[in-house]
Structures are given as C-alpha cells and as structure tokens.
Scaffold this active site. Structure first.
Site, PDB file in Angstrom:
ATOM      1  N   GLY A  51      -3.724  -1.967  -2.423  1.00 39.21           N
ATOM      2  CA  GLY A  51      -2.298  -1.845  -2.741  1.00 39.21           C
ATOM      3  C   GLY A  51      -2.032  -2.337  -4.151  1.00 39.21           C
ATOM      4  O   GLY A  51      -2.926  -2.870  -4.810  1.00 39.21           O
ATOM      5  N   GLN A  63      -2.602  -9.777  28.924  1.00 38.56           N
ATOM      6  CA  GLN A  63      -2.873 -11.188  29.195  1.00 38.56           C
ATOM      7  C   GLN A  63      -1.707 -12.101  28.820  1.00 38.56           C
ATOM      8  O   GLN A  63      -1.465 -13.102  29.479  1.00 38.56           O
ATOM      9  CB  GLN A  63      -4.119 -11.583  28.394  1.00 38.56           C
ATOM     10  CG  GLN A  63      -4.858 -12.799  28.912  1.00 38.56           C
ATOM     11  CD  GLN A  63      -6.169 -12.986  28.128  1.00 38.56           C
ATOM     12  OE1 GLN A  63      -6.804 -12.020  27.713  1.00 38.56           O
ATOM     13  NE2 GLN A  63      -6.558 -14.227  27.922  1.00 38.56           N
ATOM     14  N   GLY A 118       0.833  -1.208   0.000  1.00 41.11           N
ATOM     15  CA  GLY A 118       0.000   0.000   0.000  1.00 41.11           C
ATOM     16  C   GLY A 118       0.863   1.252   0.000  1.00 41.11           C
ATOM     17  O   GLY A 118       2.088   1.191  -0.140  1.00 41.11           O
ATOM     18  N   THR A 173      -2.007  11.392   6.340  1.00 40.94           N
ATOM     19  CA  THR A 173      -0.664  11.297   5.764  1.00 40.94           C
ATOM     20  C   THR A 173      -0.771  11.329   4.245  1.00 40.94           C
ATOM     21  O   THR A 173      -1.746  10.820   3.687  1.00 40.94           O
ATOM     22  CB  THR A 173       0.002   9.997   6.251  1.00 40.94           C
ATOM     23  OG1 THR A 173       0.085  10.066   7.682  1.00 40.94           O
ATOM     24  CG2 THR A 173       1.399   9.813   5.685  1.00 40.94           C
ATOM     25  N   TYR A 213     -14.654   1.286   9.907  1.00 39.46           N
ATOM     26  CA  TYR A 213     -13.228   1.620  10.012  1.00 39.46           C
ATOM     27  C   TYR A 213     -12.898   2.062  11.438  1.00 39.46           C
ATOM     28  O   TYR A 213     -11.987   1.506  12.075  1.00 39.46           O
ATOM     29  CB  TYR A 213     -12.916   2.732   9.017  1.00 39.46           C
ATOM     30  CG  TYR A 213     -11.457   3.123   8.940  1.00 39.46           C
ATOM     31  CD1 TYR A 213     -10.517   2.286   8.338  1.00 39.46           C
ATOM     32  CD2 TYR A 213     -11.016   4.340   9.458  1.00 39.46           C
ATOM     33  CE1 TYR A 213      -9.177   2.657   8.245  1.00 39.46           C
ATOM     34  CE2 TYR A 213      -9.674   4.718   9.365  1.00 39.46           C
ATOM     35  CZ  TYR A 213      -8.763   3.873   8.768  1.00 39.46           C
ATOM     36  OH  TYR A 213      -7.437   4.242   8.682  1.00 39.46           O
ATOM     37  N   LEU A 221      -1.832 -17.175   9.571  1.00 38.66           N
ATOM     38  CA  LEU A 221      -0.555 -17.162   8.846  1.00 38.66           C
ATOM     39  C   LEU A 221       0.516 -17.739   9.767  1.00 38.66           C
ATOM     40  O   LEU A 221       0.687 -17.259  10.895  1.00 38.66           O
ATOM     41  CB  LEU A 221      -0.200 -15.709   8.484  1.00 38.66           C
ATOM     42  CG  LEU A 221       1.168 -15.500   7.838  1.00 38.66           C
ATOM     43  CD1 LEU A 221       1.166 -16.033   6.405  1.00 38.66           C
ATOM     44  CD2 LEU A 221       1.541 -14.018   7.838  1.00 38.66           C
TER      45      LEU A 221
END
Ligand code: NAD
Ligand code: UDP
Ligand code: UDP
Length: 323
Positions: free
Chosen positions: A42, A166, A16, A179, A149, A67
């Site tokens: 992206g 935790q 991105g 930005t 969002y 993952l």
C-alpha cells in the site's frame, strides 16, 4: 454526544488498492475510520487526500503483531494480493493471513466487534467446478508457489469459523474475485494494470500462455458496495459469500479490448504461463444476489475507461515512466 450511528471502524490494509476505496466509502457514510497498514504494497499516496479529515486516522502497524485498540467493526484486508508481491516473501504472506487473522480475531473477541474477512476466489484454486459456488471446496495445491496465499487465506477462513463457533464472534467472510480500478499498483503484475500500462506506453502486451484462460473482472466500487452490504447484513449471514462480476472474458479478449480502448499500437506477445495458473474463473453470485440484493452495476468497458484514465494521469504526471 457521540452519534450512535457513527461507528469506529478499523480497516487493515486500508492504504492498499481496495482498502483506500473502502476508507473513502465509510467516511462518506459518516463513520470514524482507522486505516491500518504496514505499507508493504500500500502507499500513503492512496489515502493522502483523507489525512485532513478529522474522522480519519492512519496507523502504521503490521497485523502479525498484536494490536490493542477499541473499535466497533473490523474489515481485515491486510495481505499482499498480487502473485509478484505475495511470492516475494511467502513466509510473511502466510504469517499475515494466519497470525494476522488470529490477532484481529482476538481483538474482535475482546471488544465484541463484528469482523469481516477479505477472502479470495483463490480458495477454489484451479477449479474443477464452473462457475464456482460457495459450497465448492476447491482444488488447491498445498505446496506450490501460490500456496502461501491460497492456503493462508483458507486457514484464515478456518480461524474465522472456529472463532464464530467457539467464541460466538460475529463474522462476515467475502470471497473476492478479480477486482480492478484506480489505485491498483502499476507494477504489481496483475493483468489489468499490466495491460493498461503496457498499452499506454506502447509496449508489447504480455499474454501468459495462449490467452485462452478466463477471468471475471469486478470494478472496485461495485465490490465496496458488496462489502458494506455484507458487513451490515443480519448476524446469521456469516458467509462465505462470493463477490465478483460474473462477466467472463479470456485474457486475450481483455488484451484486445485494452488495445482498442487506448488506441494503442502495442503488439500482443505470448510468454510462458506461470505454474498453477487457474484456467478459468467465474463467480456464482446467486447467494450475494439473494441475501444482499447485490450485483455488479459497472460493465467491463465502463470500468476500464476509468482505470485507463487513472493510469494515463499517472503517466502524464511522470509518476510511472516504464516498468
Ligand atoms: P493491496 O496489496 O493493494 O492491499 C493490501 C494492503 O495490505 C496493502 O496496503 C499492504 O501494505 C497491506 N499489508 C500487507 N501485509 C500487511 C501486514 N502484515 N500488516 C498490515 N498491512 C499489511 O491489495 P488489494 O487488491 O487491495 O487487496 C486487499 C485484500 O483483498 C487482500 O486481503 C486480498 O487478498 C483481497 N483480495 C483482493 C483481490 C483483488 O482482485 N484485488 C481478489 C481477492 C482478494
Ligand atoms: N489480541 C490482540 N488484540 C486484542 C486481543 C488479542 O492483538 O485486543 C491478540 C493476542 O496477541 C492473542 C490473539 O489476539 O494472542 C488471540 O487472542 P485470543 O483472546 O483469541 O487468544 P489468547 O489470548 O487466549 O491466546
Ligand atoms: N496475465 C497475463 N499477462 C500479464 C499478467 C497476467 O496474461 O501481464 C494472466 C495470468 O497468467 C492469469 C490472468 O492474467 O491467467 C490473471 O492474472 P492476475 O495476476 O491478474 O490474477 P490471478 O491469476 O490471481 O487471477
């Protein structure tokens, strides 16, 4: 033998806008970078120049799925960031922030990696405290069009702090304010890219509302410097830490600046203000200054010059024609 200073770093959302600059920076700092992206917003074009680097690896993956890899640090940036894109499939946006955070935190827990979250000034909503310090809890609509969002990012912060308390995970939470810079998506509807592209094409500049709402604009290189400092700060600095440029401009001022700097003949036109559009936003960066010795170095005019040059080049090469 592996250089002990060379870290294996995962950047989710690495293809991105901000992620691609972070990939460049971490490679330049001598690290191995795994750039993960599902290419929703992206693009390979953002990182194509890095593909030949033996220390760079590209992984097509959606973080809402687990993952299993081995890494030392994780920068979790994956999430569409512009209103047009995050509202396109709001359920997926919330899943990316929440399920994505759970998966990345689970990964960090298993491999004992330090993990950074790209949170946002949107956690402050339409703020009633100005400028916004980290202690302000925000003024957020939980059921509006921006909520997928805003609330997704708020829940991700909750998960980061709960994994920290935790499971003793080392977390770093940055609250990023608006930005801008090269590799912003030309069609993602954000104000800087919209105004620059409109001005370069001689099209009307679309101001939403009367243009009196304010934003503070941080150049991407300054932001990336803040990311690196926060990630490498002492373990007890969890954040949240505001990262942004405290210079505050009205949207009308921004429009006039872009028109003047591009020498454009575009006229300013006024369109309805989107629902829940924050009226003002400016970071209080006292914590980042004191704890990280960080403050932005690039003024709006200088950053806009570089951004205008980037979009002018895309136009010249026929990559953007109109939108
Ligand atoms: P961007 O849309 O250019 O980058 C986000 C990247 O995440 C894209 O490459 C996209 O394809 C990828 N992505 C989205 N969902 C994914 C998923 N489920 N799995 C894997 N990859 C996925 O936006 P950006 O401006 O570079 O923003 C980067 C991060 O910074 C985001 O988390 C955003 O919320 C945060 N942020 C940005 C700003 C800003 O002004 N740009 C402000 C506040 C916060
Ligand atoms: N996870 C992952 N990679 C890992 C370890 C975990 O993607 O290396 C995911 C996995 O899907 C899990 C989630 O992260 O559901 C949360 O992991 P955690 O260990 O906190 O919880 P649990 O596995 O006990 O649900
Ligand atoms: N905006 C505008 N014209 C545009 C795009 C955005 O006037 O073409 C306004 C928008 O209503 C908001 C501000 O510019 O008040 C910043 O919008 P952006 O989507 O870039 O960021 P965010 O609202 O998330 O801060």
């Amino acid at each position: 033998m592996k250089n002990p200073l060379r870290k294996q770093i995962l950047i989710t959302g690495g293809a991105g806008f901000i992620g691609s600059h972070l990939c460049e920076r971490l490679l330049a700092d001598g690290h191995d970078v795994i750039c993960l992206d599902n290419f929703f917003t992206g693009a390979k074009d953002n990182i194509v120049h890095l593909l030949d680097n033996p220390h760079f690896e590209l992984l097509r993956h959606d973080i809402t799925f687990p993952l299993y890899i081995e890494v030392d640090q994780i920068f979790n940036l994956a999430c569409p960031a512009s209103p047009i894109h995050y509202q396109f499939d709001p359920v997926q946006t919330t899943k990316t922030s929440v399920h994505g955070a759970i998966n990345m935190l689970g990964l960090a827990k298993r491999v004992k990696a330090r993990i950074f979250q790209a949170s946002t000034s949107e956690v402050y909503g339409d703020p009633q405290v100005h400028p916004q310090p980290e202690s302000y809890c925000g003024h957020v609509n939980p059921i509006g069009p921006r909520s997928c969002y805003d609330e997704g990012k708020r829940c991700a912060e909750t998960l980061f702090f709960d994994y920290h308390r935790q499971h003793q995970l080392e977390i770093k939470v940055a609250r990023i304010f608006n930005t801008y810079g090269p590799r912003m998506h030309p069609n993602d509807g954000r104000v800087v890219s919209n105004f620059v592209v409109q001005a370069l094409l001689g099209k009307p500049i679309t101001i939403y509302g009367d243009g009196s709402q304010t934003r503070s604009f941080c150049y991407v290189d300054d932001l990336v410097e803040g990311f690196v400092r926060l990630m490498n700060s002492p373990a007890d600095l969890t954040g949240p830490v505001n990262l942004g440029n405290p210079g505050e401009f009205t949207i009308r001022e921004l429009a006039e600046k872009v028109v003047a700097m591009t020498g454009s003949k575009s006229e300013l036109i006024f369109q309805p203000l989107p629902m829940d559009d924050p009226k003002q936003r400016r970071p209080d960066i006292g914590l980042a200054q004191q704890a990280l010795g960080w403050k932005p170095q690039i003024a709006l005019d200088e950053g806009l010059q570089k951004t205008i040059a980037y979009f002018a080049d895309l136009l010249e090469r026929g990559i953007i024609r109109s939108f």
